[in-house]
Design an enzyme around this catalytic site. Structure first.
Site, PDB file in Angstrom:
ATOM      1  N   HIS A  50      -3.065  -6.359   2.923  1.00  0.00           N
ATOM      2  CA  HIS A  50      -3.016  -7.002   4.247  1.00  0.00           C
ATOM      3  C   HIS A  50      -3.934  -6.309   5.243  1.00  0.00           C
ATOM      4  O   HIS A  50      -4.070  -6.755   6.377  1.00  0.00           O
ATOM      5  CB  HIS A  50      -1.571  -7.111   4.760  1.00  0.00           C
ATOM      6  CG  HIS A  50      -0.959  -5.813   5.136  1.00  0.00           C
ATOM      7  ND1 HIS A  50      -0.852  -5.399   6.428  1.00  0.00           N
ATOM      8  CD2 HIS A  50      -0.435  -4.830   4.387  1.00  0.00           C
ATOM      9  CE1 HIS A  50      -0.273  -4.212   6.454  1.00  0.00           C
ATOM     10  NE2 HIS A  50      -0.006  -3.847   5.233  1.00  0.00           N
ATOM     11  N   GLY A  75       0.835  -1.200   0.000  1.00  0.00           N
ATOM     12  CA  GLY A  75       0.000   0.000   0.000  1.00  0.00           C
ATOM     13  C   GLY A  75       0.868   1.247   0.000  1.00  0.00           C
ATOM     14  O   GLY A  75       0.582   2.228  -0.684  1.00  0.00           O
ATOM     15  N   CYS A  91       5.389   7.812  23.868  1.00  0.00           N
ATOM     16  CA  CYS A  91       6.322   6.836  24.426  1.00  0.00           C
ATOM     17  C   CYS A  91       6.307   5.523  23.658  1.00  0.00           C
ATOM     18  O   CYS A  91       7.132   4.649  23.882  1.00  0.00           O
ATOM     19  CB  CYS A  91       5.996   6.593  25.885  1.00  0.00           C
ATOM     20  SG  CYS A  91       4.262   6.271  26.143  1.00  0.00           S
ATOM     21  N   GLN A 151      -7.755   2.009   4.660  1.00  0.00           N
ATOM     22  CA  GLN A 151      -8.559   1.556   5.789  1.00  0.00           C
ATOM     23  C   GLN A 151      -9.981   1.160   5.407  1.00  0.00           C
ATOM     24  O   GLN A 151     -10.648   0.466   6.162  1.00  0.00           O
ATOM     25  CB  GLN A 151      -8.611   2.652   6.872  1.00  0.00           C
ATOM     26  CG  GLN A 151      -7.302   2.831   7.627  1.00  0.00           C
ATOM     27  CD  GLN A 151      -6.882   1.591   8.403  1.00  0.00           C
ATOM     28  OE1 GLN A 151      -7.716   0.782   8.827  1.00  0.00           O
ATOM     29  NE2 GLN A 151      -5.585   1.413   8.572  1.00  0.00           N
TER      30      GLN A 151
END
Lengths: 462, 462
Positions: free
Chosen positions: B196, B69, B320, B177
């Site tokens: 995928h 993609g 994080c 999506q």
């Protein structure tokens, strides 16, 4: 049904198939994710990278998995050129590289780079001195294939790498045809490979960038593959590709001997069984599975179709089998006959009986194609008188191999010393008329422009 | 073990697996070859192209199969920009595009192009008027995702396409999506997808270039995929990808309803079960399977690890959890809280019981992470006096979510009218301190430079 086109692609190795199936379940997730599916995928990818590095003879961090061998070449050449753009904009390639390397060179020229193309001898091999002569202070990169994909000739990579190393220039090696047989020797800097040539699945290429080589990936990148190959890693295919590389390497020593003998047999038998054939490529320094020959007065596409009907899948570098109607650039660079060209590339495991049957079928198939085309008999009739007339052959609008057939048909009537002027607008004639002269021991005088097409002059000397 | 990270990748669909296995034997050869193995591969490729075109709603000749993609986006954006380079060098993207689009835009800027980035509202949606305002006479291309990959918000593609069409500018839609859920509506010009994401194998992307759209493929190309995607076609994977797309489309109507209800339940329950949570993204116009929320005073990486230990695989846009230590550009563009961020993206077939258990486990997990970090109690103590003192909080060297925790800890002692000055060198603070103010109904005064890091000023108003 014997498949003799291994240099294009080979079926999936059973080991690759097993590895692919297993890793479809384990390796589908995003390896950059922290969750267990991601960690599992990452572990598979890391293990594949280590195994690939071992097979290539490099460090795992030097391996970049790409989506094809072509992509590995495009990425590698562009990245190496950009990494050394401060040194200069000069690129060296050989004239017989794979189209992916030549397309990269064309693209570099469009962007303002300069490309030197090192010629090859009649066997398809470069001379290291050709690279030495082409090197300049502003040379950013040199490229050389490990072995030729159309004629199987092995190139002197280690010698050329040494020449480049002495000049401080990195050498990029397209190892697509040889990596399944063993690591590439010599002090190269970058290397590319293609999994479906060694029994891996399609969709996996290998780019190796040695530590210390200046490299600047071009175009948009992401965080994958050290920022050198963008896009979600195809882990199941990568795992299968590496498994296959290891498997074929285990079988390589034995298969090298076996296939080499089978291709040696084809090299020896074809000229004995089929008249007017030129076997091309180096007889000694060559890949085990490839043998290529060209048949005078034969249409390559018709020959391929007839062999296909007999169950043999081969390929051809003849002009009539390409979409551009030009003969293979490799045959052209070698200066050998391109008409009726057949490349036989045996996959590992090829049965001796299939080769034997090929040798049995080939003479009949070639004779059939020649008959349909009205090709002349193998031995030209002896000439009687000496003259210096020019006999004109108008082959305008006729495609390979017809211009050569027309020349040969009339040649029996040409007195020794006489000249034939073949008018042709077929690109293959430029290669095949001189090649015919070489095969027949006649003098190729040269070409001259004509109002339509080109005139090729041939003098009868015997 | 529930896998809730479908927006990254989903396991191979059983139909894809079957198709892959079958075409490994039939589709490994070079489809440009004339022999039977080549013709068989070509037939599979042609059939896959027709089926893909039907699913996308375009002509077979408009489909280009790429190796991912990401590659489809890179190729499509670069080719469309180059195809219209005579019109100008202006590109429009939204601020919440996938990184592959944003990287393409960055790359275009490096080459001298100009990029306008259209902002989104707090739900993550663009306003078509934002595109209308950004369009210029020299606009070569506009890009908009069909739906956001981090928060699930569906974009007004048809409206933006109409705005672009009126200006004569092609619209490129990243449909990665949404393509598994249905075709993209509206009069778009180019489109990209990724196999995928819909249960196909890795290694297959889809680029659609509508007939009539000016397109100039960049970099070296070859004769494959109409000269738009170089390299040997990965036919078994392409066949599997298309088979999977058809299969998920058949299941789409039913799964849309089912997953939508499950994510609606998470949207409703999480703020009820977990204190100090912000659910982000549009409540109505959203993908069926994605729901995203952020938890105050929570370290995103710790939360992911704890959820992973409980068997839940999710992802996070918290700083994080990224290698760059910056929060997700999507959350940043929306101006919502980024700390303790969790994206739940349910694959088709997710069991209701797994979602129920997730809702049962989450409050305990969040509370545990907060306790370890010493987060303040959910309800701040009431203030007593009015003052205009400035209370300093030094959070230099502390990473997300600690600066916000330090702010919240001291806030109970701040009199109404008082100001807290939080000193922080963590990039996430710039997003999360204003977001905390919004959630708590306190006034975010602004930021000012400091000798080290940045000072963020917050005034207590209640």
């Amino acid at each position: 049904m014997p498949y003799f086109d291994a240099a294009s692609a080979v079926p999936l190795h059973p080991v690759a198939r097993q590895a692919l199936l297993a890793s479809l379940d384990e390796g589908w997730a995003d390896p950059t994710r922290l969750h267990r599916e991601g960690r599992r995928a990452r572990m598979l990818l890391d293990a594949a990278r280590e195994a690939a590095a071992e097979a290539v003879g490099c460090r795992p961090g030097e391996i970049v998995f790409t989506s094809s061998g072509t992509r590995a070449v495009h990425t590698g050449v562009a990245g190496a050129l950009a990494g050394r753009r401060r040194v200069g904009h000069h690129l060296i390639v050989s004239t017989v590289e794979h189209s992916s390397v030549l397309h990269s060179a064309d693209s570099f020229e469009v962007e303002g780079g300069t490309v030197d193309r090192v010629p090859v001898d009649r066997t398809g091999a470069v001379d290291p001195s050709g690279y030495a002569a082409a090197l300049r202070p502003d040379t950013a990169l040199a490229c050389l294939q490990s072995a030729n994909h159309e004629v199987g000739t092995v190139q002197p990579v280690a010698e050329v790498a040494a020449v480049c190393r002495a000049a401080g220039v990195p050498l990029f090696v397209d190892a697509a045809q040889s990596l399944g047989w063993g690591p590439v020797e010599g002090d190269w800097s970058l290397l590319a490979g293609s999994a479906h040539k060694w029994g891996g699945p399609s969709g996996v290429g290998l780019l190796v960038v040695r530590k210390g080589v200046r490299f600047a990936a071009q175009g948009p990148v992401d965080e994958r593959e050290s920022g050198r190959a963008a896009g979600f890693e195809n882990i199941p295919a990568i795992v299968a590709a590496v498994a296959s590389l290891r498997a074929v390497r285990i079988e390589a020593a034995e298969e090298t001997v076996r296939l080499r003998e089978l291709t040696a047999r084809i090299r020896a038998e074809v000229p004995r069984l089929v008249p007017d054939v030129e076997v091309v490529g180096d007889a000694g320094r060559r890949l085990p599975g490839i043998v290529t020959f060209s048949c005078l007065y034969v249409d390559g596409e018709a020959l391929l179709h007839e062999l296909d009907r007999e169950g043999f899948s081969v390929s051809s570098g003849s002009s009539c089998t390409s979409s551009t109607l030009t003969p293979s650039h490799v045959l052209k660079a070698m200066g050998v006959l391109s008409e009726g060209n057949v490349r036989v590339s045996l996959p590992p495991g090829t049965a001796e009986a299939d080769v034997a049957r090929f040798l049995q079928v080939l003479p009949r198939v070639v004779a059939g194609v020649r008959e349909k085309l009205g090709a002349p008999a193998p031995a030209p009739a002896p000439a009687v008188t000496v003259a210096d007339d020019v006999i004109a052959v108008d082959a305008l609008g006729k495609r390979c191999p017809v211009p050569v057939i027309e020349l040969a048909k009339i040649f029996g009537d040409v007195p020794v010393g006489g000249t034939v002027r073949v008018l042709s607008d077929d690109e293959a004639a430029r290669l095949d008329i001189p090649a015919w002269c070489e095969m027949r021991g006649q003098e190729y005088v040269g070409e001259e422009p004509a109002p339509r097409g080109t005139a090729y002059l041939v003098r009868r000397v015997s």
